[in-house]
Enzyme design. Structure first.
Site, PDB file in Angstrom:
ATOM      1  N   CYS A   1     -26.049  17.611   7.363  1.00  0.00           N
ATOM      2  CA  CYS A   1     -27.506  17.753   7.337  1.00  0.00           C
ATOM      3  C   CYS A   1     -27.839  19.214   7.031  1.00  0.00           C
ATOM      4  O   CYS A   1     -27.532  20.099   7.834  1.00  0.00           O
ATOM      5  CB  CYS A   1     -28.124  17.353   8.681  1.00  0.00           C
ATOM      6  SG  CYS A   1     -29.927  17.486   8.597  1.00  0.00           S
TER       7      CYS A   1
ATOM      8  N   CYS B   1     -30.722  10.763   6.823  1.00  0.00           N
ATOM      9  CA  CYS B   1     -30.837  12.198   7.104  1.00  0.00           C
ATOM     10  C   CYS B   1     -31.785  12.431   8.285  1.00  0.00           C
ATOM     11  O   CYS B   1     -32.879  12.977   8.119  1.00  0.00           O
ATOM     12  CB  CYS B   1     -31.310  12.962   5.878  1.00  0.00           C
ATOM     13  SG  CYS B   1     -31.022  14.739   6.044  1.00  0.00           S
TER      14      CYS B   1
END
Ligand SMILES: Cc1cc2nc3c(=O)[nH]c(=O)nc-3n(C[C@H](O)[C@H](O)[C@H](O)COP(=O)(O)OP(=O)(O)OC[C@H]3O[C@@H](n4cnc5c(N)ncnc54)[C@H](O)[C@@H]3O)c2cc1C
Length: 396
Positions: free
Chosen positions: A339, A161
């Protein structure tokens, strides 16, 4: 040989547990799972904890509680894989054989990858939401800063991430604005990419947020060194090296596959990151057809995140089931990544994109480049429940 399993899974994180649970639902009878940790973490909550919007207890469960029923938990660490012998060697020297092997031990945090960083992590002004011991330290630092310089850095290369480096910066700014101290804090955000993130539409909104908070954005720049005693960082950017004093430093460290995995036969020759060489759509090893990989440790070009591996789990479980039944794997992973950018402590922008950072929205009729309150509720409140009750049970 201590044991042998029809399916052996390495790693009981997001990927390993959800896959093993799904295989159990598909009636695969003999599954072993190697995992050394006794605590399982839901890492996406670490960003919220760092911003004072969640508690650590919400991100943790006993590993025993998330282990799917009927899966044998082998409490140990894998030290080597011998794919020509269909054997895994554990750190204590014991050997476990397998029919099919799924490799998903996640990423290693390379704290030694930046000079001075490993030592700096013990100092009072440096933190990282990537170490499960530190999201609460991040919040303590954010809460107590009233003036000075805060630096947030995102590493080059693969990272889980990657946008999480920015999420904490935006949420901290939102908090400081709320406290009426943002104007007294110089905020520097360091990203390795030529633009703020790289997804069309998303960049425009992130740029607007950067401007709104008065953040100094350093694109094409990386953390080159930390001197915790002097509270300075060196940043390597397009115009050369810059030294910057800080009062708060949040670092996302460089990341790679675990060292022991790098030295097995599973990565492709020349892959310095050491990731498992799989066909990125079938998730099957290119040279060892009874070896599979998914999640952060797989050499797939998508953004490494839980959202990507949720899709990968379904593909890999079905492909493995097909192979166990003597047929060819048919399912293909579509390179999806996501994300959730927490732009404030109440709003989220869901950036969904493929391996080439082209937008890949789940709901194309919704304008994807928008921050929304309901997206925050989804990310902060609903996803953790989906994770514990559906994803880890192989049901989502
Ligand atoms: C701060 C932060 C924020 C994030 N935010 C998001 C987000 O908002 N959305 C999103 O989709 N993703 C997010 N992620 C990424 C997501 O958490 C990871 O992509 C996901 O957990 C990867 O799953 P994995 O199973 O591959 O690895 P992990 O979940 O890391 O699990 C790997 C497991 O392997 C075990 N292991 C390691 N070495 C060995 C060994 N030698 N032998 C046996 N087992 C071993 C480890 O103990 C661990 O349990 C975030 C991550 C972080 C750190």
């Amino acid at each position: 040989m201590a044991a042998r399993h029809e399916v052996l899974v390495i790693g009981g994180g997001n990927a390993g547990i959800s896959l093993a649970a799904r295989l159990r639902r598909y009636k695969v009878g003999d599954i072993g799972l190697v995992e050394p940790r006794t605590t399982h973490y839901f890492q996406p909550l670490f960003s919220h904890i760092g911003a004072g919007a969640a508690r650590m207890s919400e991100a943790m469960r006993d590993q025993a509680k998330v282990m799917p029923r009927g899966v044998e938990w082998i409490r140990g660490s894998v030290a080597d894989i011998l794919p020509d012998e269909n054997v895994v060697v554990l750190a204590d020297g014991s050997r476990v054989g397998y029919g099919q092997l799924v490799v998903c031990p996640g990423l290693q945090l390379d704290w030694d990858g930046v000079p001075g960083l490993a030592e700096a992590m013990a100092s009072p002004d440096v933190t990282s939401n990537y170490d499960p011991a530190m999201p609460e330290k991040t919040w303590a630092l954010v809460r107590s800063l009233r003036h000075g310089t805060a630096v947030f850095t995102q590493p080059p290369g693969p990272a889980k991430c990657a946008g999480a480096a920015q999420k904490i910066a935006y949420m901290a700014c939102d908090y400081w604005r709320e406290q009426d101290v943002l104007r007294d804090i110089r905020v520097v955000l360091v990203v390795p990419t030529p633009t703020v993130f790289g997804v069309e539409g998303v960049d425009a909104l992130l740029d607007a947020k950067v401007a709104e908070y008065g953040i100094e954005l350093r694109t094409g720049t990386t953390l080159a060194g930390v001197d915790a005693a002097r509270r300075t960082v060196s940043l390597a950017g397009p115009a050369g090296t810059e030294e910057l004093a800080f009062d708060l430093l949040h670092v996302v460290p460089p990341q790679s596959a675990p060292d022991w995995l790098k030295s097995t036969a599973l990565p492709a020759a020349g892959d310095a990151g050491g990731f498992v060489e799989v066909d990125p759509e079938l998730l099957r090893h290119r040279r060892y057809p009874n070896v599979w990989s998914l999640g952060d440790a797989a050499a797939t070009p998508n953004s490494k995140c839980g959202g990507a591996l949720r899709k990968q789990v379904k593909v890999l479980a079905k492909n493995l089931k097909a192979v166990l039944a003597g047929t060819e794997p048919q399912q293909r992973y579509n390179h999806y990544g996501v994300c959730p950018f927490t732009l404030t402590r109440h709003t989220v922008l869901f950036a969904e994109f493929d391996h080439q950072y082209r937008p890949m929205p789940t709901f194309p009729w919704l304008d994807p480049a928008k921050e929304r309150r309901w997206a925050w509720v989804l990310d902060r409140r609903i996803f953790p429940q989906i994770y514990w009750h559906l994803i880890l049970k192989g049901r989502a």
